[in-house]
Design an enzyme around this catalytic site. Structure first.
Site, PDB file in Angstrom:
ATOM      1  CB  SER A 154       8.396   2.288   5.224  1.00 23.91           C
ATOM      2  OG  SER A 154       8.437   2.226   6.727  1.00 23.91           O
TER       3      SER A 154
ATOM      4  CG  ASP B 191      -2.011  -0.942   1.379  1.00 21.09           C
ATOM      5  OD1 ASP B 191      -2.031  -1.801   0.233  1.00 21.09           O
ATOM      6  OD2 ASP B 191      -2.916  -1.078   2.240  1.00 21.09           O
TER       7      ASP B 191
END
Length: 269
Positions: A236, A96
């Protein structure tokens, strides 16, 4: 896309005292302390507020008796909520996130959110970097409310997995104004010989207070959509590099929201 910059980040990156403090807060020991707290039972108190603040739909996830905030953060999603495109011509999103696409030009750099990076500095390998000249760089930026487990974009075999140590910095846009984030951040570099897309590089990049990128295997066969690993607490990024002519995706620096398992090689046509 515009992002709100917190007062703390402005202080850390735009003032002299802040940059001094930044050297401390990005040190390995601080990252370990932060990681230890997020792995402790005491951190469970933050979960409900986090869910509400980020409007996370918990119906999509397996609910467990959370042992820590990190246990919640690395929660597993129900497979029906992230179907994998099994068409052999589909190159799927490994996670995602928000996707940007860049052309990799010979002897030049490509831009990621206002900073420039060479493929060589990302991979830390001059030989492999040359193999991706003329190809594509797919940059997937994960936000804190995204699913933080990630997978393989295609069937294939891992040729090798290398950990590159580095100083951890936030991957928020404000950080990119002062620091070449992908050069300084810790990251795992995988070379994967895929069945239909030649050799690709998949790079997981850690950020401030993560301190750990967890990949499950360092070699052997892999299947598209299978879980490759997970990021522990923090923001991230995943970068995928492909060779010239492999993916027919136009350059697109404006982020597009994608989901784990979604076909991306026809997304921008």
């Amino acid at each position: 896309m515009n992002y709100k910059e917190s007062k703390l980040l402005r202080f850390l990156y735009h003032t002299v005292p802040g940059r001094v403090l930044l050297k401390v807060v990005t040190s390995p020991i601080i990252s370990k302390i932060g990681g230890a707290y997020m792995n402790s039972k005491r951190s469970v108190r933050h979960i409900n507020k986090f869910i509400q603040k980020n409007n996370i739909n918990m119906d999509e996830y397996h609910i467990e008796d959370w042992e820590s905030f990190d246990h919640f953060f690395t929660r597993r999603i129900r497979s029906r909520c992230r179907p994998i495109d099994r068409d052999e011509e589909a190159f799927v999103s490994p996670c995602d996130g928000r996707l940007s696409v860049y052309d990799i030009k010979d002897d030049t750099t490509f831009e990621i959110k206002g900073s420039h990076y060479t493929v060589e500095s990302l991979l830390m390998d001059k030989k492999f970097a040359k193999e991706f000249a003329g190809g594509k760089a797919l940059v997937f930026r994960l936000c804190v409310d995204d699913y933080h487990r990630y997978g393989y974009p295609a069937d294939g075999r891992i040729l090798y997995l290398q950990n590159v140590k580095g100083r951890l910095h936030t991957v928020r846009p404000i950080a990119l104004e002062k620091y070449p984030v992908f050069i300084q951040n810790a990251r795992d570099v995988s070379l994967i010989q895929t069945k239909n897309f030649d050799v690709i590089a998949q790079v997981e990049v850690g950020a401030l207070m993560i301190g750990k990128i967890e990949n499950h295997k360092a070699g052997g066969p892999v299947d598209k959509g299978d879980e490759k690993g997970m990021f522990h607490y923090g923001g991230s990024t995943i970068v995928i590099l492909t060779k010239k002519g492999v993916l027919n995706i136009p350059e697109h620096d404006e982020e597009i929201k994608v989901k784990y398992g979604q076909r991306v090689n026809t997304l921008l046509r």
